[in-house]
Design an enzyme around this catalytic site. Structure first.
Site, PDB file in Angstrom:
ATOM      1  N   SER A  30       0.822  -1.217   0.000  1.00  0.00           N
ATOM      2  CA  SER A  30       0.000   0.000   0.000  1.00  0.00           C
ATOM      3  C   SER A  30       0.848   1.256   0.000  1.00  0.00           C
ATOM      4  CB  SER A  30      -0.885   0.049   1.252  1.00  0.00           C
ATOM      5  OG  SER A  30      -1.700  -1.068   1.304  1.00  0.00           O
ATOM      6  N   HIS A  61      -7.691   0.906 -10.415  1.00  0.00           N
ATOM      7  CA  HIS A  61      -6.327   0.406 -10.227  1.00  0.00           C
ATOM      8  C   HIS A  61      -6.258  -1.075 -10.552  1.00  0.00           C
ATOM      9  CE1 HIS A  61      -5.055   4.113  -8.283  1.00  0.00           C
ATOM     10  NE2 HIS A  61      -6.195   4.076  -7.609  1.00  0.00           N
ATOM     11  N   HIS A  83      -5.703  -9.420  -2.570  1.00  0.00           N
ATOM     12  CA  HIS A  83      -5.754  -9.890  -1.183  1.00  0.00           C
ATOM     13  C   HIS A  83      -6.806 -10.992  -1.018  1.00  0.00           C
ATOM     14  CE1 HIS A  83      -4.064  -5.804  -0.818  1.00  0.00           C
ATOM     15  NE2 HIS A  83      -3.399  -6.290   0.206  1.00  0.00           N
ATOM     16  N   TYR A  85      -8.906 -11.197   1.311  1.00  0.00           N
ATOM     17  CA  TYR A  85     -10.191 -10.646   1.775  1.00  0.00           C
ATOM     18  C   TYR A  85     -11.053 -10.122   0.632  1.00  0.00           C
ATOM     19  CZ  TYR A  85      -7.742  -6.134   1.563  1.00  0.00           C
ATOM     20  OH  TYR A  85      -7.028  -5.049   1.148  1.00  0.00           O
ATOM     21  N   GLU A  86     -10.473  -9.979  -0.565  1.00  0.00           N
ATOM     22  CA  GLU A  86     -11.279  -9.573  -1.719  1.00  0.00           C
ATOM     23  C   GLU A  86     -12.063 -10.752  -2.281  1.00  0.00           C
ATOM     24  OE1 GLU A  86      -8.957  -6.598  -4.450  1.00  0.00           O
ATOM     25  OE2 GLU A  86      -7.490  -7.787  -3.356  1.00  0.00           O
ATOM     26  N   ALA A 113       1.877  -2.699   4.325  1.00  0.00           N
ATOM     27  CA  ALA A 113       1.546  -1.792   5.426  1.00  0.00           C
ATOM     28  C   ALA A 113       1.011  -2.658   6.558  1.00  0.00           C
ATOM     29  CB  ALA A 113       0.474  -0.796   4.983  1.00  0.00           C
ATOM     30  N   MET A 211      -2.772  -8.015   6.552  1.00  0.00           N
ATOM     31  CA  MET A 211      -3.694  -8.875   5.799  1.00  0.00           C
ATOM     32  C   MET A 211      -3.080  -9.402   4.501  1.00  0.00           C
ATOM     33  SD  MET A 211      -6.980  -6.346   6.167  1.00  0.00           S
ATOM     34  CE  MET A 211      -7.331  -5.496   7.725  1.00  0.00           C
ATOM     35  N   SER A 212      -1.758  -9.467   4.420  1.00  0.00           N
ATOM     36  CA  SER A 212      -1.128  -9.915   3.161  1.00  0.00           C
ATOM     37  C   SER A 212       0.166 -10.651   3.457  1.00  0.00           C
ATOM     38  CB  SER A 212      -0.848  -8.693   2.270  1.00  0.00           C
ATOM     39  OG  SER A 212       0.179  -7.903   2.832  1.00  0.00           O
ATOM     40  N   ASN A 235       0.044   2.349  11.598  1.00  0.00           N
ATOM     41  CA  ASN A 235      -0.864   2.697  12.701  1.00  0.00           C
ATOM     42  C   ASN A 235      -0.565   1.775  13.880  1.00  0.00           C
ATOM     43  OD1 ASN A 235      -2.226   0.700  10.646  1.00  0.00           O
ATOM     44  ND2 ASN A 235      -3.118   0.216  12.645  1.00  0.00           N
ATOM     45  N   HIS A 247      -8.629   3.495   7.499  1.00  0.00           N
ATOM     46  CA  HIS A 247      -7.846   3.289   6.282  1.00  0.00           C
ATOM     47  C   HIS A 247      -7.110   4.581   5.905  1.00  0.00           C
ATOM     48  CE1 HIS A 247      -6.539   1.468   2.604  1.00  0.00           C
ATOM     49  NE2 HIS A 247      -7.166   2.352   1.854  1.00  0.00           N
TER      50      HIS A 247
HETATM   51  N1  HPA Z   1      -4.298  -4.490  10.927  1.00  0.00           N
HETATM   52  C1  HPA Z   1      -4.344  -5.216   9.803  1.00  0.00           C
HETATM   53  N2  HPA Z   1      -3.864  -4.791   8.648  1.00  0.00           N
HETATM   54  C2  HPA Z   1      -3.313  -3.574   8.607  1.00  0.00           C
HETATM   55  C3  HPA Z   1      -3.250  -2.752   9.735  1.00  0.00           C
HETATM   56  C4  HPA Z   1      -3.768  -3.234  10.966  1.00  0.00           C
HETATM   57  O1  HPA Z   1      -3.745  -2.578  12.018  1.00  0.00           O
HETATM   58  N3  HPA Z   1      -2.646  -1.580   9.355  1.00  0.00           N
HETATM   59  C5  HPA Z   1      -2.347  -1.722   8.021  1.00  0.00           C
HETATM   60  N4  HPA Z   1      -2.773  -2.917   7.571  1.00  0.00           N
END
Ligand code: HPA
Length: 275
Positions: A30, A61, A83, A85-86, A113, A211-212, A235, A247
């Site tokens: 990301s 994209h 991903h 989750y998609e 990320a 998540m990847s 984060n 996000h």
């Molecule tokens: N959790 C899961 N996936 C993420 C996060 C998170 O806090 N931040 C960026 N991708």
């Protein structure tokens, strides 16, 4: 996914790039995907023009693969990833990196990320992945094994290659960017984790959540490819602070850290190609 489909995709890449082989590949996470287009003489191939390549389901994209000359060789860069989750099957999620391995890439860097679990894993930090935890109960190797790709029961004791972690150390030094190593916990998403889940991960030694990356790392480890991973902490994970996750925060922090991340990649690519 079949071996023949992977071969067909790899042959299409060779034809489009005029390069019989690529020595290394990078999956851009990301906020980093613009990096590929910034490289000198990069050739762009939209995923839609490569046989069997899945296309990210984010409006506008579709994703592209780039081939760029580096040192005496060339690197493949994935701008955009799909991903789990998609709704993609895991063999689709790992199709691109498996194809990269068939083009000759023997060192592959996965970037992402991630949420940081505190204690030194704070927003803005870059982290070299040392190992992972899989909280999805999913695995891209489920199903019939194709022995041409790798063994039925692959060893997982060094998924994130020590050799590449050494190259990462050199690249971070060259770029004058500080970093540390950490353990990445894979959650399915797309909802972020609960504070109780993050507390669980913390107690078992996790440092990052995301998540990847893990499916790609498992599939490449299966093929005997050396894997490296870099997470950008965007984060604090849920419950580490009182702030809710968004996000927007993830994309903002990714944008702020881009220059540092780019400096590390500039230093790393020649090392990956040299092997
Ligand atoms: N959790 C899961 N996936 C993420 C996060 C998170 O806090 N931040 C960026 N991708």
């Amino acid at each position: 996914m079949s071996y023949e489909q992977l071969q067909e995709a790899a042959a299409a890449i060779a034809e489009r790039t005029g390069r019989e082989s690529h020595q290394a590949a990078v999956v851009l996470g990301s906020g980093l995907s613009d990096y590929a287009a910034s490289l000198d003489d990069a050739i762009e191939i939209p995923y839609s023009e490569i046989p069997f390549f899945p296309e990210p389901r984010v409006v506008g994209h579709g994703g592209s693969l780039f081939s760029a000359p580096v040192g005496d060789g060339a690197v493949l860069l994935f701008a955009g990833r799909v991903h789990t989750y998609e709704g993609w099957d895991l063999d689709e999620v790992v199709f691109g990196v498996r194809t990269a391995a068939l083009t000759g890439a023997s060192s592959i860097l996965l970037t992402n990320a991630a949420g940081g679990l505190g204690d030194g894993f704070a927003p803005g930090d870059l982290v070299a992945i040392r190992d992972h935890l899989n909280y999805t109960a999913r695995n891209p190797l489920v199903g019939m094994n194709d022995d041409r790709l790798g063994p039925r029961f692959p060893d997982m004791s060094e998924v994130y290659s020590k050799r590449l972690r050494g190259l990462l150390e050199r690249a971070f030094q060259t770029a004058s960017v500080s970093y540390r190593e950490g353990v990445y916990a894979w959650f399915l998403g797309p909802s972020y984790e609960t504070p109780a889940e993050i507390e669980m991960v913390k107690r078992v030694g996790g440092d990052l959540v995301g998540m990847s990356t893990v499916p790609e790392a498992i599939a490449l480890n299966h093929m005997g490819v050396d894997v490296a991973g870099i997470s950008l902490v965007t984060n604090y994970a849920a419950g580490i602070t009182d702030a809710p996750l968004s996000h927007e925060e993830v994309t903002e922090t990714a944008a702020e850290a881009r220059e540092r991340f780019t400096a590390v990649l500039d230093a790393l690519l020649p090392l990956l190609v040299k092997g």
